[in-house]
Scaffold this motif. Structure first.
Motif, PDB file in Angstrom:
ATOM      1  N   VAL A  80       0.825  -1.207   0.000  1.00  0.00           N
ATOM      2  CA  VAL A  80       0.000   0.000   0.000  1.00  0.00           C
ATOM      3  C   VAL A  80       0.861   1.260   0.000  1.00  0.00           C
ATOM      4  CG1 VAL A  80      -1.696   1.307   1.349  1.00  0.00           C
ATOM      5  CG2 VAL A  80      -1.953  -1.165   1.075  1.00  0.00           C
ATOM      6  N   SER A 124      -9.841  -5.580   1.121  1.00  0.00           N
ATOM      7  CA  SER A 124     -10.733  -4.929   0.164  1.00  0.00           C
ATOM      8  C   SER A 124     -12.106  -4.654   0.767  1.00  0.00           C
ATOM      9  CB  SER A 124     -10.882  -5.785  -1.096  1.00  0.00           C
ATOM     10  OG  SER A 124     -11.627  -6.960  -0.832  1.00  0.00           O
ATOM     11  N   GLN A 163      -9.267  -1.355   0.738  1.00  0.00           N
ATOM     12  CA  GLN A 163      -8.102  -1.036  -0.081  1.00  0.00           C
ATOM     13  C   GLN A 163      -8.365  -1.412  -1.541  1.00  0.00           C
ATOM     14  OE1 GLN A 163      -5.217   0.505   1.284  1.00  0.00           O
ATOM     15  NE2 GLN A 163      -6.731   0.717   2.933  1.00  0.00           N
ATOM     16  N   ASN A 164      -7.873  -0.567  -2.438  1.00  0.00           N
ATOM     17  CA  ASN A 164      -8.129  -0.743  -3.865  1.00  0.00           C
ATOM     18  C   ASN A 164      -7.126  -1.737  -4.462  1.00  0.00           C
ATOM     19  OD1 ASN A 164      -9.704  -0.213  -6.065  1.00  0.00           O
ATOM     20  ND2 ASN A 164      -8.674   1.680  -6.634  1.00  0.00           N
ATOM     21  N   LEU A 165      -7.344  -3.017  -4.159  1.00  0.00           N
ATOM     22  CA  LEU A 165      -6.431  -4.079  -4.556  1.00  0.00           C
ATOM     23  C   LEU A 165      -6.934  -4.787  -5.807  1.00  0.00           C
ATOM     24  CD1 LEU A 165      -5.834  -5.747  -1.054  1.00  0.00           C
ATOM     25  CD2 LEU A 165      -4.533  -3.880  -2.120  1.00  0.00           C
ATOM     26  N   MET A 185      -1.669  -3.103  -6.484  1.00  0.00           N
ATOM     27  CA  MET A 185      -2.616  -2.009  -6.309  1.00  0.00           C
ATOM     28  C   MET A 185      -3.342  -1.763  -7.642  1.00  0.00           C
ATOM     29  SD  MET A 185      -2.237  -1.414  -3.150  1.00  0.00           S
ATOM     30  CE  MET A 185      -3.389  -0.029  -3.041  1.00  0.00           C
ATOM     31  N   LYS A 193      -1.570   0.125 -10.476  1.00  0.00           N
ATOM     32  CA  LYS A 193      -0.358  -0.426 -11.066  1.00  0.00           C
ATOM     33  C   LYS A 193      -0.479  -0.375 -12.583  1.00  0.00           C
ATOM     34  CE  LYS A 193       3.567  -2.577 -10.043  1.00  0.00           C
ATOM     35  NZ  LYS A 193       4.586  -1.894  -9.220  1.00  0.00           N
TER      36      LYS A 193
END
Length: 379
Positions: free
Chosen positions: A81, A98, A112-114, A267, A270
């Protein structure tokens, strides 16, 4: 330590032979010159497979990779992160992160923007010390069960397996350890009677050869009520008959549960081309690492690059799978729905931060869980 070094030498030798016999069949990819990955502790299945894939990438594409081991979910996620790691080899903590649950319901986390690059099917079960006389899940009552602090990925699976038998942590003696490797070693050392893990952790082979011995507890596939109780805890599992791992073979299988582990996570922001190059490399270098461990062959891209999985797939991974003819409209609909779910939770999290800014930690978590559930109910 000598055993670890010996195993590493054997793996390296096998890669050298593979490269020689393949004649350099793998083509060069547009991978970075160096990368950092996070993974579970040294000795874990996730770390062993990350190491094997990293070695293959280095030999085929001249990419240098540093693997940063961590015994907790936070330890594996924080570098990703914060940008100090490029990819993370995760388990169910990718789902929790997430969703903003467990350790990720704290103010500094939230959804989280995974995105997933790929994730192979994996089994999970309850190994026990044979001398503890645990023959069924019901026999876990009153026994010492090893848990890992700060590792909701493993803990929630353990809770779900207990729920299968109508048990909770209150019905067993939950023994908490600071790291996953310590929890796995606790059976050999006589500190616990049962644990929750994948089948190929190195400590389980030691347990099998120890005076205590190893026994896998059966999770019957036909117990519909048990599976219903399990899925109330975590709706991400399905029955699986495993033949690979400590004490297991074609002649001695065990009924377990299946999920995705490891999941290669990036992420969402990416670079698409880099993620595309990563999954392409994972696919084309497959012959260089597929024999490195007993279960790593399950990284075949037709199995590891498609849903369902804990988080949405990255756009770069989707593009590669589409080009290979391995991605269909149903998969695309699944991925879009999963992205919509994550975005809705992120919006709900921001609203909760604004509304509950003065709440103490426990009150904040309670407000967030109520808002989270309401958001999911509206989807």
């Amino acid at each position: 330590m000598k055993r670890t070094l010996l195993n590493a030498s054997i793996i390296a030798a096998s890669f050298s032979f593979s490269l020689f016999t393949l004649g350099g069949a793998a083509t060069a990819q547009n991978l970075p010159d160096t990368m950092t990955w996070t993974a579970y502790d040294v000795g874990s299945q996730g770390h062993s497979e990350a190491s094997a894939i990293a070695d293959a990438f280095g030999r085929a594409y001249d990419t240098r990779i540093r693997i940063q081991p961590a015994g907790s979910a936070i330890g594996r996620l924080q570098p990703l992160v914060s940008g100090r790691a490029d990819y993370a080899f995760l388990a169910t903590e990718s789902f929790f992160a997430s969703e903003g649950t467990f350790d990720f319901s704290e103010r500094r986390w939230g959804p989280q923007n995974l995105r997933a690059v790929a994730g192979r099917p994996s089994s999970f079960g309850i190994p026990t010390a044979a001398d503890a006389e645990i023959h069924s899940l019901a026999d876990l009552r009153g026994k010492r069960v090893a848990y890992t602090a700060g590792n909701p990925s493993v803990s929630v699976k353990c809770d779900a397996i207990l729920a299968f038998a109508g048990l909770t942590r209150d019905d067993v003696e939950a023994v908490m350890f600071p790291a996953h490797s310590a929890a796995m070693s606790s059976l050999v050392q006589g500190q616990a009677d049962a644990a929750c893990t994948t089948t190929t952790a190195s400590q389980l082979y030691e347990l099998k050869e120890s005076p205590r011995g190893l026994r896998w507890v059966d999770i019957p596939a036909d117990d519909e009520e048990g599976w219903a109780r399990m899925n109330q805890v975590a709706p991400v599992f399905q029955p699986f008959t495993e033949t690979i791992g400590a004490g297991l073979s074609d002649d001695a299988p065990a009924n377990m549960l299946a999920y995705r582990y490891p999941i290669i996570v990036a992420m969402a922001d990416k670079d698409d081309d880099e993620v595309y190059a990563y999954i392409k490399s994972l696919d084309e270098a497959y012959d260089l690492y597929k024999d490195a461990t007993s279960a790593i062959h399950r990284w075949s891209i037709k199995d590891s690059g498609v849903p369902p999985i804990d988080i949405p797939f990255h756009a770069g991974a989707v593009r590669y799978m589409q080009e290979q003819g391995l991605w269909n409209d149903d998969m695309d609909a699944w991925n879009e729905a999963r992205i919509a779910r994550l975005e809705a939770l992120q919006a709900a999290w921001e609203s909760t931060l604004e509304e509950a800014g003065d709440f103490d930690d426990e009150a904040f978590k309670a407000r967030w869980e109520k808002r989270r559930q309401a958001t999911l109910d509206e989807l």
